[in-house]
Design a protein around this motif. Structure first.
Motif, PDB file in Angstrom:
ATOM      1  N   THR A  81       1.159  -1.202   0.081  1.00  0.00           N
ATOM      2  CA  THR A  81      -0.141  -0.053   0.202  1.00  0.00           C
ATOM      3  C   THR A  81       1.119   1.138  -0.144  1.00  0.00           C
ATOM      4  O   THR A  81       2.173   0.391   0.008  1.00  0.00           O
ATOM      5  N   TRP A 112      -2.127   6.402  -1.311  1.00  0.00           N
ATOM      6  CA  TRP A 112      -3.410   5.592  -2.081  1.00  0.00           C
ATOM      7  C   TRP A 112      -4.507   5.941  -0.533  1.00  0.00           C
ATOM      8  O   TRP A 112      -5.458   5.773  -0.034  1.00  0.00           O
ATOM      9  N   ARG A 162      -8.034   7.645  -0.451  1.00  0.00           N
ATOM     10  CA  ARG A 162      -8.679   6.813  -0.915  1.00  0.00           C
ATOM     11  C   ARG A 162      -9.824   6.868   0.300  1.00  0.00           C
ATOM     12  O   ARG A 162     -11.235   6.820   0.848  1.00  0.00           O
ATOM     13  N   CYS A 206     -20.773  -0.203  14.057  1.00  0.00           N
ATOM     14  CA  CYS A 206     -20.267   0.815  14.360  1.00  0.00           C
ATOM     15  C   CYS A 206     -21.800   1.711  14.584  1.00  0.00           C
ATOM     16  O   CYS A 206     -21.411   3.008  14.789  1.00  0.00           O
ATOM     17  N   ARG A 232      -4.710  -6.098   2.508  1.00  0.00           N
ATOM     18  CA  ARG A 232      -4.369  -4.768   2.617  1.00  0.00           C
ATOM     19  C   ARG A 232      -6.315  -3.729   2.503  1.00  0.00           C
ATOM     20  O   ARG A 232      -6.124  -2.044   2.110  1.00  0.00           O
ATOM     21  N   GLY A 262     -15.488  -4.171   0.134  1.00  0.00           N
ATOM     22  CA  GLY A 262     -15.544  -2.388   0.499  1.00  0.00           C
ATOM     23  C   GLY A 262     -16.184  -2.087  -0.813  1.00  0.00           C
ATOM     24  O   GLY A 262     -17.032  -0.024   0.128  1.00  0.00           O
ATOM     25  N   ARG A 263     -16.198  -1.892  -1.740  1.00  0.00           N
ATOM     26  CA  ARG A 263     -17.197  -0.555  -3.011  1.00  0.00           C
ATOM     27  C   ARG A 263     -18.463  -1.099  -2.520  1.00  0.00           C
ATOM     28  O   ARG A 263     -19.334   0.329  -2.542  1.00  0.00           O
ATOM     29  N   ALA A 268     -16.208   6.540   8.888  1.00  0.00           N
ATOM     30  CA  ALA A 268     -15.488   5.523   8.173  1.00  0.00           C
ATOM     31  C   ALA A 268     -15.084   5.850   7.279  1.00  0.00           C
ATOM     32  O   ALA A 268     -13.635   5.224   6.474  1.00  0.00           O
ATOM     33  N   ASN A 269     -15.016   6.542   6.096  1.00  0.00           N
ATOM     34  CA  ASN A 269     -14.140   7.663   4.949  1.00  0.00           C
ATOM     35  C   ASN A 269     -13.912   9.154   4.911  1.00  0.00           C
ATOM     36  O   ASN A 269     -15.636   9.554   4.700  1.00  0.00           O
ATOM     37  N   ARG A 321     -14.424  10.428   1.991  1.00  0.00           N
ATOM     38  CA  ARG A 321     -15.701  10.727   0.982  1.00  0.00           C
ATOM     39  C   ARG A 321     -16.845  10.882   1.287  1.00  0.00           C
ATOM     40  O   ARG A 321     -17.547  11.407   0.528  1.00  0.00           O
ATOM     41  N   ILE A 322     -16.964   9.431   2.244  1.00  0.00           N
ATOM     42  CA  ILE A 322     -18.439   9.560   2.398  1.00  0.00           C
ATOM     43  C   ILE A 322     -18.632  10.845   3.271  1.00  0.00           C
ATOM     44  O   ILE A 322     -19.998  11.353   3.309  1.00  0.00           O
ATOM     45  N   ASN A 359     -10.830   4.641  11.609  1.00  0.00           N
ATOM     46  CA  ASN A 359     -12.357   3.734  11.915  1.00  0.00           C
ATOM     47  C   ASN A 359     -12.288   2.990  12.805  1.00  0.00           C
ATOM     48  O   ASN A 359     -11.540   2.199  12.833  1.00  0.00           O
TER      49      ASN A 359
HETATM   50  N1  COA Z   1      -3.198  -0.248  -0.600  1.00  0.00           N
HETATM   51  C1  COA Z   1      -3.192   0.221  -2.138  1.00  0.00           C
HETATM   52  N2  COA Z   1      -4.570  -0.348  -3.376  1.00  0.00           N
HETATM   53  C2  COA Z   1      -5.514  -0.437  -2.638  1.00  0.00           C
HETATM   54  C3  COA Z   1      -5.521  -0.814  -1.603  1.00  0.00           C
HETATM   55  C4  COA Z   1      -4.539  -0.467  -0.550  1.00  0.00           C
HETATM   56  N3  COA Z   1      -4.623  -0.287   1.000  1.00  0.00           N
HETATM   57  N4  COA Z   1      -6.831  -1.445  -1.218  1.00  0.00           N
HETATM   58  C5  COA Z   1      -7.340  -1.391  -2.203  1.00  0.00           C
HETATM   59  N5  COA Z   1      -6.447  -1.489  -2.914  1.00  0.00           N
HETATM   60  C6  COA Z   1      -6.809  -1.678  -4.124  1.00  0.00           C
HETATM   61  C7  COA Z   1      -7.175  -2.535  -4.854  1.00  0.00           C
HETATM   62  O1  COA Z   1      -7.289  -4.178  -5.294  1.00  0.00           O
HETATM   63  C8  COA Z   1      -7.686  -2.119  -6.108  1.00  0.00           C
HETATM   64  O2  COA Z   1      -6.794  -2.387  -7.624  1.00  0.00           O
HETATM   65  P1  COA Z   1      -7.607  -3.115  -8.961  1.00  0.00           P
HETATM   66  O3  COA Z   1      -8.701  -1.921  -9.184  1.00  0.00           O
HETATM   67  O4  COA Z   1      -6.592  -3.389  -8.959  1.00  0.00           O
HETATM   68  O5  COA Z   1      -8.324  -4.095  -8.772  1.00  0.00           O
HETATM   69  C9  COA Z   1      -8.485  -0.935  -6.287  1.00  0.00           C
HETATM   70  O6  COA Z   1      -7.261  -0.388  -5.280  1.00  0.00           O
HETATM   71  C10 COA Z   1      -9.231  -0.026  -6.226  1.00  0.00           C
HETATM   72  O7  COA Z   1      -9.891  -1.004  -5.300  1.00  0.00           O
HETATM   73  P2  COA Z   1     -11.497  -0.712  -4.393  1.00  0.00           P
HETATM   74  O8  COA Z   1     -11.982  -1.365  -2.949  1.00  0.00           O
HETATM   75  O9  COA Z   1     -12.355  -0.332  -5.581  1.00  0.00           O
HETATM   76  O10 COA Z   1     -11.387   1.192  -4.006  1.00  0.00           O
HETATM   77  P3  COA Z   1     -11.862   1.764  -2.925  1.00  0.00           P
HETATM   78  O11 COA Z   1     -12.419   3.082  -3.263  1.00  0.00           O
HETATM   79  O12 COA Z   1     -14.071   1.423  -3.281  1.00  0.00           O
HETATM   80  O13 COA Z   1     -11.674   2.296  -1.608  1.00  0.00           O
HETATM   81  C11 COA Z   1     -12.469   1.450   0.446  1.00  0.00           C
HETATM   82  C12 COA Z   1     -12.195   0.984  -1.130  1.00  0.00           C
HETATM   83  C13 COA Z   1     -12.264   0.570   1.314  1.00  0.00           C
HETATM   84  C14 COA Z   1     -11.415   2.172   0.891  1.00  0.00           C
HETATM   85  C15 COA Z   1     -13.555   2.167   0.547  1.00  0.00           C
HETATM   86  O14 COA Z   1     -14.336   1.098  -0.089  1.00  0.00           O
HETATM   87  C16 COA Z   1     -14.726   2.026   1.397  1.00  0.00           C
HETATM   88  O15 COA Z   1     -14.222   3.253   2.785  1.00  0.00           O
HETATM   89  N6  COA Z   1     -15.345   1.664   2.017  1.00  0.00           N
HETATM   90  C17 COA Z   1     -16.354   1.558   3.016  1.00  0.00           C
HETATM   91  C18 COA Z   1     -15.761   1.130   4.844  1.00  0.00           C
HETATM   92  C19 COA Z   1     -16.928   2.375   5.551  1.00  0.00           C
HETATM   93  O16 COA Z   1     -18.303   3.267   4.888  1.00  0.00           O
HETATM   94  N7  COA Z   1     -17.379   1.244   6.338  1.00  0.00           N
HETATM   95  C20 COA Z   1     -18.208   1.561   6.803  1.00  0.00           C
HETATM   96  C21 COA Z   1     -19.113   1.377   8.069  1.00  0.00           C
HETATM   97  S1  COA Z   1     -17.222   0.241   8.963  1.00  0.00           S
END
Ligand code: COA
Length: 327
Positions: free
Chosen positions: A30, A34, A38, A114, A153, A219-220, A256-257, A259-260, A284
């Motif tokens: 990671t 990133w 993100r 949460c 990760r 996650g997505r 949690a994020n 962006r949210i 989080n």
């Molecule tokens: N470092 C680098 N790359 C990473 C990574 C990390 N820690 N984690 C994931 N990636 C990669 C993925 O493998 C993926 O690669 P690919 O495109 O080659 O497949 C890419 O980054 C995008 O992954 P994705 O899961 O689509 O990223 P995202 O933009 O959705 O962000 C989260 C991931 C987890 C941060 C986001 O989905 C999130 O915050 N989810 C909600 C969490 C939440 O709200 N929880 C609430 C309840 S507690």
């Protein structure tokens, strides 16, 4: 004059160790860049030896009691929202009760991930409406570092440990809790789960190999549901009180994020200073995130008397909810 539930003291406790994004770069594939872009997270706190869930919860509670100016033995009830208790039995709440010496308090844990702190606050509010003399301690406390797979990760960069607490009491007047709304959708449980460690799935070598003892998250998909549910529950709270976005003085959302949080801010039409953000420091922390933020906002003077505070949370289960209050 109606009797309302008022928060008369807040407290928080973070463990002693900090884990930065740079540290994580050495553990999984990671990058600091990133994680920051993100999620908005820069670092998180990780519990060390002896920094158990109940220890963090009790320390946060002591601070909250001190601010409230009441003794532990005056407490009638202790509610701890958590998904990472010290052990299945006894509850964290009972261990906190013992540590505080809260002799006459009932105590139980509440499993709403949460949303645990807001679920707890909502229950406290109902008790106080029934008996305005009650003093109730509501805590959110987590040691999620023991629940994440440090090789995954997609999840290990997100979570942190900590605890926050609030003392709730009845008061006649305008300030206090104005509304509570709780929701759940168990049909989506598999999007965010720890499948093992309960009684349904035995801990076989195959189960351990699959990593079912750790948090697993789509996650997505979770992101999509979280954004929608948090916005909906915020509007529900505003409508219930005859408010518009302009009436909100401070939004404390589950952290949690980033962006949210930004999405919520835009949709509710709030300026930046009206959305409390500390995700960069703690990640989080699940049930602990709102009470930690509440304590920070309270102690730093961001929260001032008469403010309209809206709190919203979303988590695994799924569970989500809101508490609106006049500070
Ligand atoms: N470092 C680098 N790359 C990473 C990574 C990390 N820690 N984690 C994931 N990636 C990669 C993925 O493998 C993926 O690669 P690919 O495109 O080659 O497949 C890419 O980054 C995008 O992954 P994705 O899961 O689509 O990223 P995202 O933009 O959705 O962000 C989260 C991931 C987890 C941060 C986001 O989905 C999130 O915050 N989810 C909600 C969490 C939440 O709200 N929880 C609430 C309840 S507690």
């Amino acid at each position: 004059m109606p009797v309302r539930s008022v928060i008369i003291g807040t407290g928080a406790k973070l463990p002693s160790q900090v884990l930065t994004n740079k540290d994580l770069e050495r553990m999984v594939d990671t990058s600091d860049e990133w994680i920051r872009t993100r999620t908005g997270i820069h670092q998180r706190y990780i519990a060390g030896e002896g920094e158990t869930n109940s220890y963090l919860a009790a320390e946060a509670s002591k601070e909250a009691l001190e601010m409230a100016g009441i003794r532990a033995r005056d407490l009638d009830l202790i509610i701890v929202g958590t998904m990472s208790p010290d052990m299945p039995m006894p509850s964290v709440a009972c261990l906190v009760q013992r540590e505080l010496g809260a002799e006459k308090a009932g105590a139980f844990d509440l499993s709403a991930t949460c949303s645990g702190f807001l679920y707890g606050l909502s229950i406290a509010d109902k008790f106080i409406k029934d008996n305005q003399r009650l003093k109730i301690l509501v805590v959110g406390s987590e040691v999620l570092s023991r629940r994440v797979n440090w090789k995954d990760r997609g999840t290990c960069v997100l979570f942190g440990d900590g605890a926050g607490a609030a003392v709730v009491a009845g008061e006649k007047g305008d300030r206090g809790i104005l509304s509570t709304h709780l929701h759940a959708d168990g049909t989506l449980w598999e999007l965010l789960t720890i499948k093992a460690l309960g009684t349904a799935v035995p801990l076989t070598p195959e189960v351990l190999e699959k990593g079912w003892q750790y948090i697993q998250m789509q996650g997505r998909d979770v992101f999509r549901h979280a954004v929608r549910a948090l916005e909906a529950v915020a509007w529900e709270a505003l409508e219930a009180n005859g408010f518009t976005g302009e009436d909100v003085d401070l939004l404390i959302s589950h952290q949690a994020n980033m962006r949210i949080l930004e999405h919520m801010r835009e949709r509710l039409g709030l300026s930046r200073e009206k959305v409390f953000i500390n995700i960069h420091k703690y990640g989080n922390t699940s049930a602990a995130s709102i009470p930690i933020a509440l304590d920070e906002a309270n102690r730093s003077g961001i929260l001032t008397p008469g403010m309209n505070l809206l709190m919203v949370a979303f988590g695994g289960g799924f569970t989500w909810g809101s508490v609106a209050m006049r500070w």
